[in-house]
Design an enzyme around this catalytic site. Structure first.
Site, PDB file in Angstrom:
ATOM      1  N   TYR A 186      80.159 136.978  39.526  1.00  0.00           N
ATOM      2  CA  TYR A 186      81.359 136.742  38.559  1.00  0.00           C
ATOM      3  C   TYR A 186      80.019 135.462  37.507  1.00  0.00           C
ATOM      4  O   TYR A 186      79.415 135.488  36.880  1.00  0.00           O
ATOM      5  CB  TYR A 186      82.074 136.825  37.596  1.00  0.00           C
ATOM      6  CG  TYR A 186      82.681 138.274  36.577  1.00  0.00           C
ATOM      7  CD1 TYR A 186      83.278 139.153  38.358  1.00  0.00           C
ATOM      8  CD2 TYR A 186      83.831 138.358  35.652  1.00  0.00           C
ATOM      9  CE1 TYR A 186      83.699 140.795  37.958  1.00  0.00           C
ATOM     10  CE2 TYR A 186      83.944 139.439  35.172  1.00  0.00           C
ATOM     11  CZ  TYR A 186      84.310 140.311  36.831  1.00  0.00           C
ATOM     12  OH  TYR A 186      84.870 141.595  35.995  1.00  0.00           O
ATOM     13  N   LYS A 243      86.688 143.986  51.716  1.00  0.00           N
ATOM     14  CA  LYS A 243      85.943 144.971  51.613  1.00  0.00           C
ATOM     15  C   LYS A 243      84.537 144.183  53.266  1.00  0.00           C
ATOM     16  O   LYS A 243      83.056 144.356  53.515  1.00  0.00           O
ATOM     17  CB  LYS A 243      84.267 145.334  50.710  1.00  0.00           C
ATOM     18  CG  LYS A 243      83.602 146.623  51.179  1.00  0.00           C
ATOM     19  CD  LYS A 243      84.431 148.209  51.297  1.00  0.00           C
ATOM     20  CE  LYS A 243      83.410 149.183  51.523  1.00  0.00           C
ATOM     21  NZ  LYS A 243      83.755 149.881  52.081  1.00  0.00           N
ATOM     22  N   ASP A 290      88.199 150.295  48.948  1.00  0.00           N
ATOM     23  CA  ASP A 290      87.969 152.100  48.350  1.00  0.00           C
ATOM     24  C   ASP A 290      89.612 152.533  48.742  1.00  0.00           C
ATOM     25  O   ASP A 290      90.500 153.728  47.652  1.00  0.00           O
ATOM     26  CB  ASP A 290      86.908 152.422  48.863  1.00  0.00           C
ATOM     27  CG  ASP A 290      86.765 152.004  50.528  1.00  0.00           C
ATOM     28  OD1 ASP A 290      87.789 150.262  51.214  1.00  0.00           O
ATOM     29  OD2 ASP A 290      86.147 152.827  51.150  1.00  0.00           O
ATOM     30  N   ASP A 300      89.355 143.177  39.226  1.00  0.00           N
ATOM     31  CA  ASP A 300      88.566 143.089  37.719  1.00  0.00           C
ATOM     32  C   ASP A 300      89.174 144.875  37.184  1.00  0.00           C
ATOM     33  O   ASP A 300      89.730 145.884  36.920  1.00  0.00           O
ATOM     34  CB  ASP A 300      87.520 143.178  37.255  1.00  0.00           C
ATOM     35  CG  ASP A 300      87.128 143.593  35.949  1.00  0.00           C
ATOM     36  OD1 ASP A 300      87.552 143.631  35.004  1.00  0.00           O
ATOM     37  OD2 ASP A 300      85.896 144.272  35.734  1.00  0.00           O
ATOM     38  N   ASP A 347      92.176 147.375  35.976  1.00  0.00           N
ATOM     39  CA  ASP A 347      92.204 148.608  35.222  1.00  0.00           C
ATOM     40  C   ASP A 347      92.820 149.723  35.526  1.00  0.00           C
ATOM     41  O   ASP A 347      93.976 150.117  34.423  1.00  0.00           O
ATOM     42  CB  ASP A 347      90.958 148.742  34.349  1.00  0.00           C
ATOM     43  CG  ASP A 347      90.498 147.862  33.982  1.00  0.00           C
ATOM     44  OD1 ASP A 347      90.931 146.253  33.067  1.00  0.00           O
ATOM     45  OD2 ASP A 347      89.909 148.464  32.833  1.00  0.00           O
TER      46      ASP A 347
HETATM   47  C1  IPM Z   1      88.876 141.413  32.432  1.00  0.00           C
HETATM   48  C2  IPM Z   1      87.170 141.692  31.207  1.00  0.00           C
HETATM   49  C3  IPM Z   1      86.487 140.736  31.096  1.00  0.00           C
HETATM   50  C4  IPM Z   1      86.144 140.331  32.906  1.00  0.00           C
HETATM   51  C5  IPM Z   1      85.401 140.406  30.599  1.00  0.00           C
HETATM   52  C6  IPM Z   1      85.753 140.971  28.804  1.00  0.00           C
HETATM   53  C7  IPM Z   1      84.015 140.339  31.067  1.00  0.00           C
HETATM   54  O1  IPM Z   1      87.199 143.144  32.189  1.00  0.00           O
HETATM   55  O2  IPM Z   1      89.192 140.451  31.835  1.00  0.00           O
HETATM   56  O3  IPM Z   1      89.532 142.346  33.199  1.00  0.00           O
HETATM   57  O4  IPM Z   1      85.166 141.808  33.418  1.00  0.00           O
HETATM   58  O5  IPM Z   1      87.189 139.348  33.321  1.00  0.00           O
HETATM   59 MG    MG Z   2      88.579 143.511  33.162  1.00  0.00          MG
END
Ligand code: IPM
Ligand code: MG
Length: 364
Positions: free
Chosen positions: A141, A186, A218, A242, A246
Site C-alpha cells: 500500500y 506467503k 492461500d 484487507d 472481506d
Molecule cells: C479497507 C478498504 C481500504 C483498504 C480502501 C478503501 C483503501 O478496502 O479499509 O479495507 O484497502 O484498506
Molecule cells: Mg478492504
C-alpha cells in the site's frame, strides 16, 4: 469526561452511517454525563471536490489534535478513473499513516440471528470469534509505484520494526483472549514474508503464555471457510489483511456489520466500518449502520477508555439484531434511521433501568 472526536463522513453512504454514530454519541454523552466535541471535516472524493485534495491539511490537523477519529467511507464512481493521479483512497491512506495507526483491529463475531445469512452452514459458525490484526501503514500500500504504458510495479517493503510492533500488539491482544496467534504470510514465495515469519517467532518468545502458528495466506483463505472456529487472533500484513477481512465479513452475513479500530502507540485511534462507500445505495436511506455503530463502541473503548458505555452500545446492538430489525443487505426492510432509532431507544431504556437501580442503591 471531555473528548474531541473528529468526524469524517466522506463519500457515498459514509454521511448516512456517520449520522447514526453522531446520534449514538449524543445519547451516550447525555446518559453518562460526558462532553463530546464532534466536528465534521471533509475527506475523500468530497474533499477533492471542495478543496482539490483528498486529505486537506485542516482535516489532518484536526485529526491529529483529536482524541479519536471516526470515518464513514471514501470513494465512488465519480472519482474512480484509473488514470487519475489523485484518488479519494489516497486521503484515507495518508490519514492512516499521518496518525501512525499501524494496527488495524477487525473483530469477527457472528450474531446467531445472522448465522443463516452466512454462506457457511450455521453449525460451522457456532463460537466463531476472530480478531484480525492487520498491519495498516506499510507493505504494498505504501511502497513506491511505477507506471509506464505497458508496465507497472508496486513495491512491498517491511522493516523488522514495523513487523515487531504489529506482532507485539497481536500477542498482547491474544493474551486477553484465548491465547493463540495465527500469523499469516506467503513465506514460501515472498522475502517480506520470510522476514515477517522470523520476526513473529522472535516476538513470540516475549509472550510464553501465547501460542503462535503460521499459515500461508492461500491456505488461510481456505481454512477461514472450512475451520473458522479454530482461530483467535489472526495477524497479517496490509494487503493480506484487507483481503481476508472481506472474506471474513461474508461469514458474518454482510460487509455492513463489521467494525474496525486502527491504533498506534498513542491513545488516538481511527474508527471505521470495514464496508466501502456503496455508491449504488447512497442517499437511499438503506445503508446498514451496524458496522459504523460497532465502530463507535470500539472508539469509546480503545480511545476514550469508556468500557461500560462501549458494552452498553454493543449489547443494545445485539438486541436490535435479535429482534430482526435489519437493513436490506441482511434480508430485512428497515432503514438506516429505523435501525438507529431502535438502537437509541434500547440504549435509553437500558440507561433508565440502570438509573432506577442506582436510585435503589442510594435509597432515594
Ligand atoms: C479497507 C478498504 C481500504 C483498504 C480502501 C478503501 C483503501 O478496502 O479499509 O479495507 O484497502 O484498506
Ligand atoms: Mg478492504
Amino acid at each position: 469526561m471531555k473528548a474531541t472526536i473528529a468526524m469524517l463522513p466522506g463519500d457515498g453512504i459514509g454521511p448516512e452511517v456517520t449520522a447514526a454514530v453522531q446520534a449514538v454519541l449524543k445519547v451516550v454523552a447525555r446518559g453518562w454525563q460526558h462532553t463530546f466535541n464532534c466536528n465534521e471535516y471533509p475527506i475523500g472524493g468530497c474533499a477533492m471536490d471542495a478543496c482539490g485534495e483528498p486529505l486537506p491539511a485542516t482535516t489532518l490537523n484536526a485529526c491529529l489534535r483529536a482524541d479519536a477519529v471516526f470515518l464513514g467511507a471514501v470513494g465512488g464512481p465519480k472519482w474512480s478513473d484509473p488514470r487519475a493521479a489523485v484518488r479519494p483512497e489516497q486521503g484515507l491512506l495518508k490519514l492512516r499513516s499521518g496518525l501512525g495507526v499501524y494496527a488495524n483491529l477487525r473483530p469477527l463475531r457472528i450474531h446467531p440471528r445472522l448465522a443463516s445469512l452466512s454462506p457457511l452452514r450455521p453449525e460451522r459458525l457456532v463460537g466463531v470469534d476472530i480478531l484480525f490484526v492487520r498491519e495498516l501503514t506499510g507493505g504494498a500500500y505504501f511502497g513506491a509505484k511505477t507506471r509506464t504504458e505497458d508496465f507497472a510495479t508496486d513495491e512491498c517493503r517491511y522493516s523488522v520494526e514495523e513487523i515487531e510492533r504489529l506482532m507485539r500488539r497481536a500477542f498482547a491482544l491474544a493474551r486477553g483472549r484465548r491465547g493463540k496467534v495465527t500469523s499469516v504470510d506467503k513465506a514460501n514465495v515472498l522475502e517480506t514474508s520470510r522476514l515477517w515469519r522470523e520476526t513473529a517467532e522472535r516476538v513470540a518468545t516475549e509472550f510464553p503464555e501465547v501460542t503462535l502458528e503460521h499459515q500461508l495466506v492461500d491456505s488461510m483463505a481456505m481454512l477461514l471457510l472450512t475451520h473458522p472456529q479454530d482461530y483467535d487472533v489472526v495477524a497479517t500484513e496490509n494487503l493480506f489483511g484487507d483481503i481476508l477481512s472481506d472474506e471474513a465479513a461474508a461469514l458474518a452475513g454482510s460487509l455492513g456489520v463489521l467494525p474496525s479500530a486502527s491504533l498506534g502507540d498513542g491513545r488516538c485511534g481511527l474508527y471505521e466500518p470495514i464496508h466501502g462507500s456503496a455508491p449504488d445505495i447512497a442517499g437511499k436511506g438503506w445503508a446498514n449502520p451496524l458496522g459504523a455503530l460497532f465502530s463507535a463502541a470500539l472508539l469509546l473503548r480503545h480511545s476514550l477508555g469508556l468500557e461500560a458505555e462501549a458494552q452498553a452500545i454493543e449489547a443494545a446492538l445485539d438486541e436490535v439484531i435479535s429482534r430482526g430489525l435489519l437493513t436490506r443487505d441482511l434480508g430485512g426492510q428497515a432503514s438506516t434511521r429505523e435501525v438507529t432509532d431502535a438502537l437509541l431507544h434500547t440504549l435509553e431504556m437500558g440507561l433508565e433501568s440502570h438509573k432506577a437501580v442506582d436510585r435503589g442503591h442510594s435509597g432515594c
